[in-house]
Each structure stands twice: as C-alpha cells, then as structure tokens.
Enzyme design. Structure first.
Site, short mmCIF file in Angstrom:
data_model
loop_
_atom_site.label_atom_id
_atom_site.label_comp_id
_atom_site.label_asym_id
_atom_site.label_seq_id
_atom_site.Cartn_x
_atom_site.Cartn_y
_atom_site.Cartn_z
N CYS A 2 7.66 9.89 -3.56
CA CYS A 2 7.38 8.73 -4.38
C CYS A 2 7.27 9.18 -5.83
CB CYS A 2 6.08 8.04 -3.95
SG CYS A 2 5.74 6.56 -4.88
N GLU A 104 13.18 4.50 -4.32
CA GLU A 104 13.72 5.74 -3.77
C GLU A 104 15.20 5.77 -4.10
OE1 GLU A 104 12.03 8.15 -2.56
OE2 GLU A 104 10.18 7.33 -1.72
#
Length: 226
Positions: A2, A104
């Site tokens: 992340c 992502e």
DNA sequence: CCAGACGTTGTT
DNA sequence: GTCTGG
DNA sequence: CCAGACGTTGTT
DNA sequence: GTCTGG
C-alpha cells in the site's frame, strides 16, 4: 502493498466510523503519497479516540536521520512483532489509518513496453471507509524537533486483489478497532491474529486514470473508473 | 569486545 | 535501543 | 507507490 | 542502476 491511497470523507462519516472524540482538519485528498502528512486515528492520554496528522514513513527512535522513513512506509504483518524497526511500535503504538480506498499498480505489456496500470480498490458502498492497521513512532531530530511518523501494515492479497497484486493493506473489522487501538492490550498473539487479508466481498477494484501515477497531482477524477 | 544493521517492494 | 556478525 | 534526478565550476 | 522526493 500500500503506497498510495485516498481519503475524501465526508468528515462526519470519518468521525462516526472511528468514534472520534475530537475534530480534525484533513482532506479531501485523492492521491496521498509516502513522506507526506496523513490522517491517523490513535488513542489520547485518557484512551479517547483522536485523529491527528502524521508523516507517512516510520522513523524508529534510534534513527540518525529522516531518510529511513521513506523506506518504512509498510510493515509486513508476518514479521511486524519481531523486526527491530517495528516491534516497539507494535507493542505500544498502534493506530488506524482511515481511507476511502487505495491504489495498486499492475504491470501491463503494451506493445514492446510495460506500463503501470493503476487500480483503485474501495468498499462497494462508496460512502464506506476502510481502517488500515498502522503503527506510529516519535522521533527526535538532531535539531530537537519531535517528528510523529506512521506506517501501514500489509498482508497477503485476497481473491479480489490477487490478479492485480500479491500484497494489500491490512483492513481491520470495525469490531476490532478497540482491541487494536488499546495501548494496554498485552495480547500480542491476539493482535497478530487481526492482521490477515480482509474478505473480498464488499470490496471492488477498477482501473483508474494514469494521471494518479504522479504523486504531485490531486483530483477527484483519480478515483473514478476509466 | 566493537561495528553495523535495523525495511519493503518488485524484478531478475 | 537492541541484535547479529566478526 | 511512481516520477525524476543523478554534478561542478565560475560567472551573473 | 539507484536514490530521493512527494
């Protein structure tokens, strides 16, 4: 992992979701990047729920300069309790990082070159919020300035994330917020058990504009499907 | 004993 | 600060 | 995480 | 290729 996310509220929803006892001034932000100020939910002196801004990228107390912070933006759930850089924070300084969703990147072959296709992952209900499991630290700079920093804990990908990326942030269940934030919680095994991949149902993922790739831009269009 | 590391990710 | 490697 | 820099000297 | 900045 992340390394980029969004927090666009609304403020009333953040206050409600995390049972905050105070106000805060943050956002909306659609492109939150490492080394910048992020909103963190943490216990106050009397265990009240506060929200404050912390620099994203953990700087352990023993660090000699800030540069390590850019590398410690994530901590692996599998090893966070033992690694020297994180274990003190895991024992005493746990926090929650509120987010409307995270990005992502998936490497995609386009002709002869590989491009990085960003995806946004968020709750199916766009009014809903994620609470990432995080850690905080306090670091004293050589100039005597106290710097508050934080990082986000990662875990294996769930079924939704797998095609995009093999890691994802730990998303806590609201029922676990109390146990995670309690600084007096001595149950390390119980805390570790909270750090698995969140269930895929209730989450959606979709492609977004590549303009989000640059950490300098910020626009609501970054979280819209393309 | 002292010196040096202390981290994650992706890519190969 | 604390652990590992030499 | 991705993007962008990555260098010194002398002169203005 | 690798590091720094956001």
């Amino acid at each position: 992992m992340c390394g980029r996310y969004a927090l666009y509220g609304p403020t009333s929803r953040i206050r409600e979701q995390f049972d905050l006892d105070d106000g805060f001034d943050f956002g909306p932000r659609y492109n939150i990047a490492p080394t910048t100020k992020v909103l963190v939910v943490h216990p106050g002196q009397h265990c009240e729920r506060l929200a404050s801004t912390y620099r994203w990228g953990l700087i352990p107390s023993w660090a000699k300069d800030v540069t390590i912070g850019a590398k410690l933006i994530n901590a692996r759930s599998e090893t966070v309790a033992e690694k020297p850089a994180f274990r003190a924070a895991f024992r005493r300084w746990r926090c929650i990082v509120p987010a409307n969703g995270f990005y992502e990147w998936k490497p995609v072959q386009e002709g002869s070159r590989t491009i990085k296709q960003p995806y946004f992952i968020r709750p199916q209900d766009d009014g809903d919020l994620f609470g990432f499991a995080g850690l905080t630290e306090r670091w004293m700079s050589p100039e005597g300035q106290e710097v508050h920093t934080c990082c986000i804990i990662t875990t294996d990908a769930n079924a939704l994330m797998m095609p995009i990326h093999d890691r994802m942030p730990v998303i806590l269940a609201p029922n676990d917020y109390g146990a995670w934030l309690d600084p007096g919680n001595p149950d390390a095994d119980g805390l570790r058990a909270l750090l698995g991949p969140a269930a895929a149902d209730g989450m959606i993922a979709y492609k977004v504009c590549r303009a989000v790739n640059s950490s300098r831009g910020d626009s609501p269009t970054f979280v819209e499907p393309v």
